[in-house]
Write an enzyme that holds these catalytic residues in place. Structure first.
Site, PDB file in Angstrom:
ATOM      1  N   GLU A 126       0.822  -1.212   0.000  1.00  0.00           N
ATOM      2  CA  GLU A 126       0.000   0.000   0.000  1.00  0.00           C
ATOM      3  C   GLU A 126       0.858   1.265   0.000  1.00  0.00           C
ATOM      4  O   GLU A 126       0.595   2.220   0.724  1.00  0.00           O
ATOM      5  CB  GLU A 126      -0.987  -0.004   1.177  1.00  0.00           C
ATOM      6  CG  GLU A 126      -2.084  -1.043   1.006  1.00  0.00           C
ATOM      7  CD  GLU A 126      -3.207  -0.898   2.009  1.00  0.00           C
ATOM      8  OE1 GLU A 126      -3.199   0.071   2.776  1.00  0.00           O
ATOM      9  OE2 GLU A 126      -4.089  -1.764   2.016  1.00  0.00           O
ATOM     10  N   GLY A 127       1.883   1.251  -0.822  1.00  0.00           N
ATOM     11  CA  GLY A 127       2.806   2.377  -0.917  1.00  0.00           C
ATOM     12  C   GLY A 127       4.042   2.087  -0.108  1.00  0.00           C
ATOM     13  O   GLY A 127       4.026   2.176   1.122  1.00  0.00           O
TER      14      GLY A 127
END
Length: 831
Positions: free
Chosen positions: A502-503
């Site tokens: 997620e990043g």
């Protein structure tokens, strides 16, 4: 002496005007009056006074005369900024528009309005949510044995999968009208934190369907028909969803995905229709190996212009039943031996109808906006919650184990070196919980906290990494010997998952937090950019004037607060937190000034100065963390027993803030600008706020004693009722150690005075009973405690055959037919 007094007079006057953000016309009058007083009462030469009057007159004329101001100041600034401000790509524009600005904007202002912080609604579970956490959540934890999941089955057990679906764990965010739970973001977060404390595999399995995935996208963008069809099926567990974004050649740069969809005519269910021919290659997709419903991000093209004049429509999202011909799923990745269902998926010439696009054809090409808008919410919940859940485990077990474990006839929690580590674990857990709760409360308030979500994801998972290392140090050999008795190793292995997904954290820190925050949260930059874009000179003049006033005010505030150590800064509360509110006000002024100066100095180049951007993001994040900690303390009723956790956390964050500020100014590039900023924001030198050793001792007392402060810190932590569970045994051993501490002291004092010989505890109990230092009932209690201690410190061992058996299980290919599938799962086309 007279000259020095006049210098002080002028310096103080100008600082006051800037501090109060005085208007140009009033400032002109005040400066004129001051210059008149200087002319009459000072000993300056007539030439010096004449020169001052000429400078004053010219400046007053230019600043107050509209035509002159525009000709000599505004138009040159307008032209210069148009050239220096970098152009933004469409993906960057969409990302900037994806979230809202809340408390992060207050921190950027230089003068945070603390009432806005303290009046925010504290997160709270509803009665229904409490019942779910105490009932189904804890029952699910009870039926999952993490050792069996990670080393024997490489999957959740069949009864856990069925329970997840039956109890609606995949439907936490789906509204009740579709058969879901409709829970708050806070409840969602609490559930994940509790599950993560038991099993990362379990938490990951529940997190993904409730984060960025089909349900979230359908709720925000789906057509009524899509929502009515799919959401009830997802809520009932009839569909197992996944969402495929990442591929081998497109990870963090999601905008460059090579997966394609070509609009064309084709056969579907025996009819010729206009549809999309898809080809994709994705990996790292959670639940993909067992998914029945695949959310897919791809680039959509219409070469024959079948649905419009545009041939390159852009990133698009669609929902695809996985039983369609050409789809490959089933194979699995094994993420650092945490066996949640994760794997690759490929599609070869998969033909789907146009109405499989989420939102229908009207949303073709809008996939990137859909993703970044939903990610700002999901990123703030899933990984911070899982990391916070792991932190709870660490705090609870580190405290209990260090109190129970004795070396040199002393609990290791009594050693200052161990207390230093326990202090970090306790405070980092306090920070993690504070940031998690503060951020998810924003979501429940209707915000889309893009920048706070990135801060929470990065810093809570990074604190989780530090906590994992520290708790392993406390446990020593107990922590590294794998087996059913090890309650740490699985979570320790899983730390990189939260760091990566997620990043990736490196990207989040160096490009997202300040990269988005600078434009989104700054009170004037975005407005100036919009004025430039629309060639609106009037708006540009207004916002530029406000911006200059804002910068000068922050410079004055930072300097005054630096000289006075923020002793006179406002605080909303007059208790132990007052100096921290004052220090945070000083930090905000200093940050706002330095951020402005950095952007002015580097302009468009700041986008590529990632180390500078990362440090500016760190400054913003540390202020956000301090705000969350102060908010948590007040929300919990400002308990005096939590003061050590509060002070350690805030002192640590303040130390990080000023150390980062020092590093930033040392690397700014222009040494004269950096030197000037250093004088303004740190006029008395680098502030020191390192946590005191005494706080470590106080936090150790919290972690090693069953008490309210420990319960508040660890929240809804799950402890199994199974007497053979290792954490259950650990907690019982702690309770008995505390209860019997006077007896233990009596025995060890006897050893110290040579009344008893030194040896294992059981031998010492025997000797103490024989010497009548304790009675039989006391001996029985101590024998039971010794049994618990031996169970706690025990580790596992294996025969070679057992190890080979474990290894063979690990190498076994999992069957594609999985017990999470429902035989009646339908992949019918939505009509």
């Amino acid at each position: 002496m007279n000259t020095l007094l006049w210098l002080i007079f002028w310096l103080g006057g100008l600082i006051t005007l800037a501090y109060m953000r005085t208007s140009i016309i009033i400032a002109t009058g005040v400066i004129g009056a001051g210059l008149l007083a200087t002319t009459v009462f000072s000993n300056l030469s007539w030439f010096s006074l004449l020169l001052l009057w000429v400078i004053y007159g010219a400046a007053a004329l230019v600043l107050n005369h509209v035509d002159y101001r525009r000709r000599y100041l505004i138009i040159p600034a307008f032209d210069g900024m148009k050239k220096s401000i970098p152009t933004m790509s469409e993906t960057e524009k969409v990302a900037l528009d994806a979230g809202t600005v809340g408390w992060d904007g207050e921190l950027f202002s230089g003068t945070p309005q603390w009432e806005k912080l303290l009046t925010r609604t504290a997160p709270k579970l509803s009665e229904e949510e409490k019942a779910f956490v105490e009932g189904p959540v804890k029952h699910l934890c009870e039926i999952v044995n993490d050792w069996e999941v990670t080393h024997e089955q490489y999957d959740l057990p069949a009864n856990a999968w069925q329970y997840i679906k039956d109890q609606g764990f995949f439907a936490l965010i789906i509204p009740k009208k579709y058969g879901g739970k409709g829970f708050s973001a806070f409840a969602h977060s609490e559930i994940l934190a509790t599950l993560a404390g038991r099993s990362l595999t379990l938490a990951s399995t529940v997190a993904v369907p409730n984060s960025l995935g089909p349900a979230e996208l359908l709720l925000h963008y789906g057509t009524p028909e899509q929502r009515d069809y799919y959401l009830p099926r997802l809520a009932r567990g009839e569909e197992i969803p996944c969402f495929a974004l990442t591929g081998p050649n497109a990870g963090s740069d999601a905008g460059s995905i090579p997966d394609t969809g070509i609009i064309c005519k084709g056969q579907f269910e025996g009819k010729e229709i206009i549809g999309i021919k898809l080809n994709w290659n994705k990996r790292y997709i959670t639940l993909a190996p067992i998914a029945t419903l695949l959310g897919l991000a791809f680039k959509l093209y219409d070469p024959e212009r079948l649905i419009g004049d545009n041939t390159d429509l852009g990133i698009t999202c669609a929902l695809i039943p996985t039983k369609l011909p050409g789809i490959t799923i089933g194979r699995r990745h094994l993420p650092v031996s945490i066996p949640f269902q994760n794997g690759p998926t490929q599609g070869k010439d998969v033909f789907i109808p146009l109405d499989y696009i989420i939102g229908g054809t009207a949303m073709a090409g809008h996939g990137w906006r859909m993703l970044v808008e939903c990610l700002s919410t999901g990123r703030a919940i899933s990984l911070p919650s899982s990391s916070a859940g792991g932190a709870r485990v660490a705090a609870l077990t580190a405290g209990a184990y260090s109190r129970i474990r004795r070396q040199f006839r002393t609990s290791i929690s009594s050693f200052e070196g161990v207390q230093e580590v326990l202090g970090r674990i306790g405070a980092f857990t306090y920070i993690s919980e504070a940031v998690r709760c503060f951020t998810v409360a924003m979501i429940d308030a209707g915000e889309k906290p893009s920048v706070p979500g990135a801060i929470s994801k990065y810093h809570v998972t990074e604190l989780g990494r530090k906590i994992a290392n520290d708790v392993m140090d406390i446990h020593g050999g107990k922590g590294i010997m794998m087996g059913p008795k090890n309650y740490l190793a699985s979570a320790y292995q899983g730390v990189p998952i939260g760091i990566t997904v997620e990043g990736a954290n490196i990207l989040t820190r160096s490009m997202i937090i300040f990269g988005q925050g600078a434009i989104r949260c700054h009170p004037y930059i975005l407005k100036e950019m919009q004025a430039l874009q629309h060639e609106n000179l009037n708006d540009f003049e207004h916002f530029l004037g406000e911006h200059i006033s804002y910068t000068l005010s922050n410079a004055a505030r930072a300097f005054v607060h630096g000289l006075t150590l923020a002793k006179f800064a406002k605080s909303p509360i007059n208790n132990a937190t007052k100096p921290y509110f004052q220090q945070l006000t000083r930090a905000s002024s200093a940050f706002a000034l330095v951020a402005d100066a950095s952007m002015a100095l580097l302009g468009g180049k700041l986008k590529f100065k990632e180390s500078i951007s990362a440090r500016l993001g760190d400054l913003l994040a540390q202020m956000y963390i301090m705000s969350a900690v102060l908010k948590r303390y007040q929300d919990q009723g400002a308990p005096e027993s939590d003061l050590s956790l509060l002070r350690w956390s805030l002192d640590y964050s303040l130390a990080n803030f000023w150390r980062t500020m020092d590093e930033l100014l040392s690397n700014l590039g222009n040494r004269w600008v950096a030197y000037g900023l250093r004088i303004i924001v740190m006029p008395l030198g680098l502030p020191r706020h390192t946590p005191l050793d005494a706080l470590n001792k106080e936090i150790t007392a919290i972690l090693t004693t069953p008490c309210d402060a420990r319960k508040r810190l660890c929240g809804n932590f799950f402890v199994s009722t199974n007497e053979n569970d290792c954490i259950n045994t650990l907690e019982k051993a702690l309770e008995e150690t505390v209860r019997l501490s006077p007896l233990l002291k009596r025995v060890y004092d006897a050893i110290k005075s040579s009344e008893l010989a030194q040896g294992p505890l059981k031998q010492c109990i025997d000797a103490a009973l024989h010497a009548k230092i304790i009675n039989e009932k006391e001996a029985v209690d101590l024998y039971y405690l010794d049994t618990l201690i031996q169970e706690v410190i025990a580790v596992d061992d294996f025969s070679l055959d057992e190890l080979k058996g474990t290894e063979s299980v690990g190498m076994t290919t999992r069957p594609q037919k999985h017990h999470a599938f429902e035989e009646n799962s339908s992949n019918k086309r939505l009509n």
